[in-house]
Design an enzyme around this catalytic site. Structure first.
Site, PDB file in Angstrom:
ATOM      1  CB  SER A 142      -0.876   0.013   1.356  1.00  0.00           C
ATOM      2  OG  SER A 142      -1.442   1.475   1.242  1.00  0.00           O
ATOM      3  CE1 TYR A 155      -4.855  -2.252   4.612  1.00  0.00           C
ATOM      4  CE2 TYR A 155      -3.900  -0.059   4.307  1.00  0.00           C
ATOM      5  CZ  TYR A 155      -4.274  -1.237   3.726  1.00  0.00           C
ATOM      6  OH  TYR A 155      -4.168  -1.390   2.524  1.00  0.00           O
TER       7      TYR A 155
END
Length: 252
Positions: A142, A155
């Site tokens: 990500s 996250y």
């Protein structure tokens, strides 16, 4: 694995929705045998129903015993597996400014799925991949692994760890037949954010992301930042404070 050597058999974790389902469909369209894996059978069945011949496997990647059993089944049923896409992930907003503590089970679950699960899958499937003359282990990272989003701190932290783990694995396996690849998305329009009240701004369309990711794979690249993730990759090094503020700009 180069453009001239297409994948023949592909396993996608988190294949029941979002990026996982999109990549599974793209490989299936190219003629690969595709197995999608995930926790929710109904989601997997719905995806596979759209693509004749796609297989499903129910697994919780956070459980090493389940992952080991899956690897054993795949080794027997699909011994030519040459591509594993380590995609399963969850995202939860945590606010540590609140008076009460966050739920430890939710904190742990995110680490278990996003990081430990990815490591469990890599560990379990590398022996099979190393038997192939040309194989790929693909991790979905990500852009938040470069520059964190404070509202999803766990996250962001797991994706930073995924990036580091991938670099180490690539170094270790540099002389093997397995190519270690990281695809690094920006914010993409998927149901990863379904628990959040507001959709993230500037989200990339899923189809556009999949096309860019596949192009990067075709080109044989080992690190594939897409869209705004390209910007975060560079600016995290040259102006980290500036882009930390930009990414975390308050939304009215």
């Amino acid at each position: 694995m180069s453009k001239s050597t297409p994948a023949s058999t592909v396993l996608v974790t988190g294949g029941g929705s979002g990026i996982g389902a999109g990549l599974a469909a793209a490989f299936h369209a190219r003629g690969a045998k595709v197995i999608i894996a995930g926790r929710t059978r109904e989601r997997l069945v719905a995806v596979a129903a759209k693509h004749r011949g796609m297989e499903i496997e129910v697994v919780d990647v956070a459980d090493p015993d389940e992952v080991g059993a899956l690897a054993a089944r795949i080794s027997t049923g699909f011994p030519t597996l040459d591509t594993v896409i380590n995609n399963a992930g969850i995202q939860t907003q945590f606010d540590f400014t609140r008076a009460e503590a966050a739920d430890p089970s939710l904190l742990g679950r995110e680490v278990d799925v996003n990081l430990k699960g990815l490591i469990f899958v890599a560990n379990a499937f590398l022996p099979l991949l190393k038997r192939q003359s040309n194989a790929r282990l693909i991790h979905i990272g990500s852009g938040l692994g470069y520059v964190p989003l404070a509202s999803v701190p766990v996250y962001s932290a797991t994706k930073a760890a995924v990036h580091s783990f991938t670099i180490s694995l690539r170094r270790q396996l540099a002389d093997s037949s397995v190519h270690i690849v990281e695809i690094i998305p920006p914010v993409v329009e998927t149901d990863l954010h379904r628990s959040q009240s507001l959709k993230p701004p500037r989200a990339m369309k899923l189809d556009a992301f999949i096309a860019a990711a596949m192009a990067g794979l075709d080109a044989g690249r080992t690190e594939i930042p897409v869209g705004l993730a390209k910007v975060l990759r560079i600016t995290s090094r040259i102006a980290p404070g500036l882009f930390l503020n930009i990414v975390n700009k308050r939304r009215g």
